[in-house]
Design a protein around this motif. Structure first.
Motif, PDB file in Angstrom:
ATOM      1  N   GLY A 188      43.248   0.509  45.999  1.00  0.00           N
ATOM      2  CA  GLY A 188      42.670   0.377  47.323  1.00  0.00           C
ATOM      3  C   GLY A 188      42.477   1.725  48.002  1.00  0.00           C
ATOM      4  N   VAL A 189      42.039   1.667  49.265  1.00  0.00           N
ATOM      5  CA  VAL A 189      41.781   2.863  50.067  1.00  0.00           C
ATOM      6  C   VAL A 189      42.799   2.917  51.195  1.00  0.00           C
ATOM      7  CG1 VAL A 189      40.118   4.080  51.523  1.00  0.00           C
ATOM      8  CG2 VAL A 189      39.321   2.769  49.543  1.00  0.00           C
ATOM      9  N   GLY A 190      43.460   4.053  51.344  1.00  0.00           N
ATOM     10  CA  GLY A 190      44.353   4.255  52.481  1.00  0.00           C
ATOM     11  C   GLY A 190      43.538   4.474  53.741  1.00  0.00           C
TER      12      GLY A 190
ATOM     13  N   MET B 270      36.573  16.499  59.060  1.00  0.00           N
ATOM     14  CA  MET B 270      36.613  16.223  57.626  1.00  0.00           C
ATOM     15  C   MET B 270      36.787  14.716  57.429  1.00  0.00           C
ATOM     16  SD  MET B 270      39.221  17.664  54.691  1.00  0.00           S
ATOM     17  CE  MET B 270      40.663  16.915  55.476  1.00  0.00           C
ATOM     18  N   ILE B 271      36.012  14.160  56.496  1.00  0.00           N
ATOM     19  CA  ILE B 271      36.182  12.751  56.130  1.00  0.00           C
ATOM     20  C   ILE B 271      37.092  12.707  54.910  1.00  0.00           C
ATOM     21  CG2 ILE B 271      35.057  10.653  55.314  1.00  0.00           C
ATOM     22  CD1 ILE B 271      32.561  11.514  56.818  1.00  0.00           C
ATOM     23  N   ARG B 272      38.259  12.101  55.076  1.00  0.00           N
ATOM     24  CA  ARG B 272      39.228  11.996  53.968  1.00  0.00           C
ATOM     25  C   ARG B 272      39.353  10.534  53.555  1.00  0.00           C
ATOM     26  NH1 ARG B 272      44.731  15.218  54.079  1.00  0.00           N
ATOM     27  NH2 ARG B 272      43.257  16.737  53.219  1.00  0.00           N
ATOM     28  N   VAL B 273      39.177  10.290  52.250  1.00  0.00           N
ATOM     29  CA  VAL B 273      39.276   8.937  51.701  1.00  0.00           C
ATOM     30  C   VAL B 273      40.319   8.951  50.579  1.00  0.00           C
ATOM     31  CG1 VAL B 273      38.050   7.006  50.672  1.00  0.00           C
ATOM     32  CG2 VAL B 273      36.830   8.563  52.209  1.00  0.00           C
ATOM     33  N   PRO B 274      41.561   8.513  50.844  1.00  0.00           N
ATOM     34  CA  PRO B 274      42.584   8.477  49.787  1.00  0.00           C
ATOM     35  C   PRO B 274      42.470   7.182  48.978  1.00  0.00           C
ATOM     36  CG  PRO B 274      43.552   8.605  52.024  1.00  0.00           C
ATOM     37  CD  PRO B 274      42.127   8.175  52.156  1.00  0.00           C
ATOM     38  N   ILE B 275      42.566   7.281  47.661  1.00  0.00           N
ATOM     39  CA  ILE B 275      42.596   6.121  46.765  1.00  0.00           C
ATOM     40  C   ILE B 275      44.037   5.940  46.291  1.00  0.00           C
ATOM     41  CG2 ILE B 275      41.640   5.067  44.688  1.00  0.00           C
ATOM     42  CD1 ILE B 275      39.557   5.583  46.818  1.00  0.00           C
ATOM     43  N   VAL B 276      44.576   4.742  46.485  1.00  0.00           N
ATOM     44  CA  VAL B 276      45.983   4.506  46.151  1.00  0.00           C
ATOM     45  C   VAL B 276      46.117   3.364  45.150  1.00  0.00           C
ATOM     46  CG1 VAL B 276      46.784   5.368  48.386  1.00  0.00           C
ATOM     47  CG2 VAL B 276      46.338   2.925  48.108  1.00  0.00           C
TER      48      VAL B 276
ATOM     49  N   GLY C 150      43.801   9.529  43.891  1.00  0.00           N
ATOM     50  CA  GLY C 150      42.534  10.236  44.067  1.00  0.00           C
ATOM     51  C   GLY C 150      42.236  10.419  45.539  1.00  0.00           C
ATOM     52  N   GLN C 151      41.357  11.368  45.852  1.00  0.00           N
ATOM     53  CA  GLN C 151      41.067  11.625  47.256  1.00  0.00           C
ATOM     54  C   GLN C 151      39.728  12.348  47.401  1.00  0.00           C
ATOM     55  OE1 GLN C 151      44.291  12.535  50.159  1.00  0.00           O
ATOM     56  NE2 GLN C 151      43.409  14.579  50.132  1.00  0.00           N
ATOM     57  N   LEU C 152      38.933  11.896  48.340  1.00  0.00           N
ATOM     58  CA  LEU C 152      37.703  12.593  48.716  1.00  0.00           C
ATOM     59  C   LEU C 152      37.945  13.319  50.022  1.00  0.00           C
ATOM     60  CD1 LEU C 152      34.610  13.166  48.588  1.00  0.00           C
ATOM     61  CD2 LEU C 152      34.303  11.061  49.919  1.00  0.00           C
ATOM     62  N   ASP C 153      37.670  14.606  50.043  1.00  0.00           N
ATOM     63  CA  ASP C 153      37.679  15.389  51.273  1.00  0.00           C
ATOM     64  C   ASP C 153      36.265  15.914  51.492  1.00  0.00           C
ATOM     65  OD1 ASP C 153      40.319  14.971  51.815  1.00  0.00           O
ATOM     66  OD2 ASP C 153      41.019  16.865  50.950  1.00  0.00           O
ATOM     67  N   LEU C 154      35.552  15.289  52.429  1.00  0.00           N
ATOM     68  CA  LEU C 154      34.163  15.667  52.704  1.00  0.00           C
ATOM     69  C   LEU C 154      34.159  16.639  53.882  1.00  0.00           C
ATOM     70  CD1 LEU C 154      31.240  15.225  51.886  1.00  0.00           C
ATOM     71  CD2 LEU C 154      31.151  13.272  53.437  1.00  0.00           C
TER      72      LEU C 154
END
Length: 843
Positions: free
Chosen positions: A498-500, A538-544, A558-562
């Protein structure tokens, strides 16, 4: 021999590893050079850098722990974990250590069968996380197994049992208690297929915990009592050699006590300087082992019951429990499992060897998996003048007449296949069988059905003839098909992905138990503005990965830092961010994000592998105990208020019984020299934190109910003394609605009625002129110690106005106090525990 299918299966275990090969109807374990069916998962590196694997290495774990290593499976996935071999100066990661074990198993195949295999199915615990699965794949590649599909251990066991059991429809429970891990899996059998529909497991519950329990509770105290070794402890570095000897002795004695009532331990222990000095003798009894093991057995039974309950099944719905793992040999465990009150009350099936069943099942499964095509093989065949066939057929199945089809073949020169034929010949069939010559179309395609032997492997020689009837050499020269009475279905995901979110909650995308491959998509919204020109936001999307409700209690994979540098224009808060997650059949994940405003895709970096948390286990244990004490006090207050809090009581009692803070403290003492103890402690700590999260959540409604009852009591007194008929009617209605909400557990209605009663209080105080005084008294209590002289002067003026009954002046003082010392507003962190800057929906 050339193989069409993988055929080899490996149980890469915590304490021992086994390799097996598929046979016509089952599988056979391949013995190592010591003629043993299993190889200890241990590695030794000598001063000259020579690597030993298996029993020679395990023997040296006791005598030379600085240069030998075992039980490294549970460190798989840890990026910063390395074992240093003192004599050679070499260091190896868990992946490299596992690769050495796999190389040894490949060598056993070479010696026994003369085959240099490059593919095998490898088993992993069902509770393994994605980074641990990825580490297993990397170990396989490092060992020369270029193609290594993974299968979960309970599924492998089900494959083994499927060749022996006649069940047509029903449920099995795979009970897999291995050396380092425990898995409980619910298997459904129907319509010639079996599938794992749910599982529960613990990566840190295994037979080695029994060994450590015997060492720490019995053997070390006995040694200390008899010999001058006061520092002997699992966590004492200079005691490592003696402790390794005691643990090995405990393991051997435990195994012996599965067959006898007592076992003798005789060891030569070293003195404080490391020289052999003491002869230690100890009689271990079966009762000793059972006393240490019983809490672990019960923990495993709890996981079994959870797996069944989550599936909506009871003991009466399950046909049998399939016993897997060396621990299940223990008579006391079997008696407990069979007990309907304290155990499961389901018939036990131990008709297959619980130690080798996983490897055998992996091999049976491997016999149904085709090897991947190799382009270089086709090019070599063409250069030799062979025709390369593109055959389409199942490698296995329950059909006795499988469909065989051919797509246009490849030849060195373009051919017209009009008049050519192909024939499949099963010379070993009973009776021998030929398909007859099947005509090919002009481009070489065809379709036919083969005839297969029942529950065996049928091999067919291929005879391709040109229009003149001349045999044409082909690649492949033969094909095989395995008939099975049952087929396993697709693998399932072990842990949810999922996404945190920004509030530290999780938006689950792919849930545990989903069939693989799987993918899911969600639309989220950014909570910050990313400004390109100002380089802010910054757009941060953590995958947990996990099951815990709080994002930071799960594994970050995983993590997206835009950042502003990555966007072509400003992205305001509230912008859509579409997230997609995909997981393939071998548990490999991929995640991507799409921002519609930018019309651009971004790959979310999935970095499978964890680093040491740096957690101070001792300090964390104290924090855990303090937090529980605070929650226990809140629970007591709720109970004193006469509010029912059954769920919270059960959670609190379970926490007390498990004594997790004490366990974490003991593991912290051992962690200085035992990485496995540190990993186990961190895992137990996360589980305990989640339990306290659940306890805190379970207190929300009871505390709200207690608050509601208390405020009702105070309001009744106030309305009786100062209220009007209107207030009495409003209070009566609110009380009736609140009671119904408490009875039904409706938190929303209950919270609303608490506010309704507060409003009644405010109205009564306002109508009677008491509200201003109440507000001042509350401020006076809060600001009594404020150092600001202006505040103290206003408090003095307010007290004078209150004593004089001057309502107007008191109102003015309240207004001035609000300006000088406004009410304290609790700080709210705008991001969650993982720093996420996305939310689930507009709000």
């Amino acid at each position: 021999m050339a193989r069409d299918n993988i055929d080899f299966g490996i149980d890469l275990g915590t304490t021992t590893s086994i390799i097996a090969v598929a046979t016509a109807a089952d599988a056979t374990v391949i013995r190592n050079n010591r003629q043993a069916e299993h190889t200890p998962s241990a590695v030794y590196v000598s001063r000259s850098n020579k690597v030993l694997v298996g029993q020679p290495a395990k023997d040296r774990v006791e005598e030379d722990p600085d240069n030998a290593c075992a039980e490294f499976k549970l460190s798989m996935g840890k990026l910063d974990e390395r074992k240093q071999f003192a004599a050679s100066g070499r260091t190896m990661s868990p992946v490299e250590l596992s690769a050495e074990v796999l190389k040894s198993l490949r060598g056993d195949v070479q010696q026994a069968l003369g085959e240099n295999i490059g593919a095998a199915v490898i088993t992993v615990p069902a509770a393994f996380e994605l980074d641990q699965c990825d580490a297993t794949r990397r170990a396989a590649a490092m060992a020369g197994l270029e193609f290594a599909p993974l299968i979960q251990e309970p599924s492998a066991a089900a494959w083994a049992y499927s060749t022996h059991l006649a069940t047509e429809k029903g449920f099995w429970l795979v009970y897999d208690f291995g050396g380092g891990t425990f898995d409980a899996a619910v298997v459904k059998v129907a319509d010639g297929e079996f599938s794992t529909i749910n599982h529960a497991g613990d990566n840190f519950l295994g037979g080695k915990l029994i060994d450590w329990g015997l060492v720490e509770s019995l053997l070390i105290p006995a040694v200390r009592k008899e010999f001058p070794l006061p520092d002997l402890a699992r966590g004492h570095r200079r005691s490592a050699g003696n402790v390794a000897k005691l643990k090995a002795a405990a393991e051997y004695a435990k195994i012996e006590l599965s067959r006898s009532d007592t076992a003798e331990i005789n060891l030569r222990l070293n003195d404080a300087d490391g020289s052999p000095a003491f002869d230690f003798e100890f009689e271990l009894t079966r009762a000793d082992v059972e006393r240490v093991a019983l809490p672990l057995y019960r923990r495993s039974i709890t996981l079994c019951r959870k797996a069944l309950a989550d599936t909506g099944l009871g003991a009466g719905d399950v046909e049998r429990v399939l016993l897997v793992g060396g621990t299940t040999i223990a008579p006391a465990l079997r008696e407990l499992l069979a007990d309907p009150a304290d155990g499961l009350g389901i018939p036990l099936d131990h008709s297959l060897d619980p130690v080798t069943v996983v490897a055998r099942g992996a091999a049976v499964f491997a016999g149904t998996q085709r090897l991947p095509a190799r382009p270089e093989r086709a090019e070599r065949a063409l250069s030799e003048g062979r025709v390369v066939l593109d055959l389409q057929y199942p490698s296995s199945g329950s059909d006795l007449e499988p469909l065989m089809g051919g797509l246009p073949p490849r030849a060195a020169e373009r051919r017209d296949w009009t008049g050519a034929t192909i024939e499949f010949v099963h010379t070993d069939g009973t009776p021998p069988w030929r398909s007859g010559q099947i005509p090919l179309t002009a481009d070489g395609t065809f379709a036919t059905r083969l005839r297969a032997g029942e529950r065996t492997v049928s091999t067919y020689d291929i005879e391709l003839r040109d229009p003149h009837g001349t045999l044409v050499p082909t690649d492949p020269e033969r094909v095989s098909y395995r008939h099975t009475s049952r087929q396993g279905t697709a693998p399932t995901l072990s842990h949810s992905i999922g996404v945190g979110l920004d509030d530290n909650e999780v938006r689950w995308l792919v849930r545990k138990g989903a069939e693989l491959p799987a993918k899911a998509r969600a639309i989220l919204y950014s909570t910050v503005t990313v400004r390109r020109n100002e380089s802010t936001g910054m757009i941060r999307v953590p995958i947990v990965e996990g099951e815990r409700s709080k994002a930071d209690r799960n594994m970050l994979i995983g993590q997206l830092d835009l950042t502003p540098a990555q966007v072509g224009r400003d992205v305001p808060a509230g912008s859509e961010v579409e997230i997609e997650v995909r997981i393939d059949e071998s548990f490999a994940p991929r995640a991507d994000a799409y921002v519609p405003l930018l019309d651009e895709d971004f790959e979310i970096q999935v970095e499978l592998g964890r680093t040491g948390s740096g957690t101070d286990l001792r300090g964390a244990a104290e924090d855990l105990a303090d937090r529980f004490d605070e929650l226990a006090q809140r629970l007591t207050a709720v109970q004193l208020a006469g509010v029912d809090a059954v769920e919270a009581v059960d959670l609190a009692e379970g926490f007390r019984t498990d004594d997790v803070p004490g366990e974490v403290r003991r593991l912290a003492d051992a962690a200085d020299v035992d990485p496995d103890a540190a990993s186990t402690g961190e895992n137990r700590l996360r589980d305990a934190q989640t339990t306290l999260d659940d306890l805190e959540a379970a207190l929300v409604f009871p505390e709200l109910a207690a608050e509601g009852r208390a405020i009702l009591r105070d309001t009744r007194e106030l309305v009786a003394e100062s209220g009007s008929a209107r207030h009495r009617t409003a209070l009566h209605n609110a009380e009736r609605t609140m009671s119904a909400a408490i009875a039904s557990g409706d938190r929303t209605v209950l919270r609303r009625q608490v506010e309704v009663v507060r409003e009644i209080i405010r109205e009564v105080l306002e109508d009677t002129g008491q509200l201003t005084a109440v507000i001042f008294l509350a401020r006076e209590e809060h600001l009594r110690g404020d150092p600001d002289p202006r505040v103290q002067q206003l408090l003095q003026q307010g007290r004078q106005a209150l004593d004089a009954g001057d309502a107007a002046r008191l109102t003015a003082v309240n207004g001035q106090l609000e300006k000088v010392a406004p009410g304290v507003v609790g700080h709210v962190d705008p991001v969650g525990g993982l720093g996420s800057t996305v939310r689930a929906s507009d709000r």
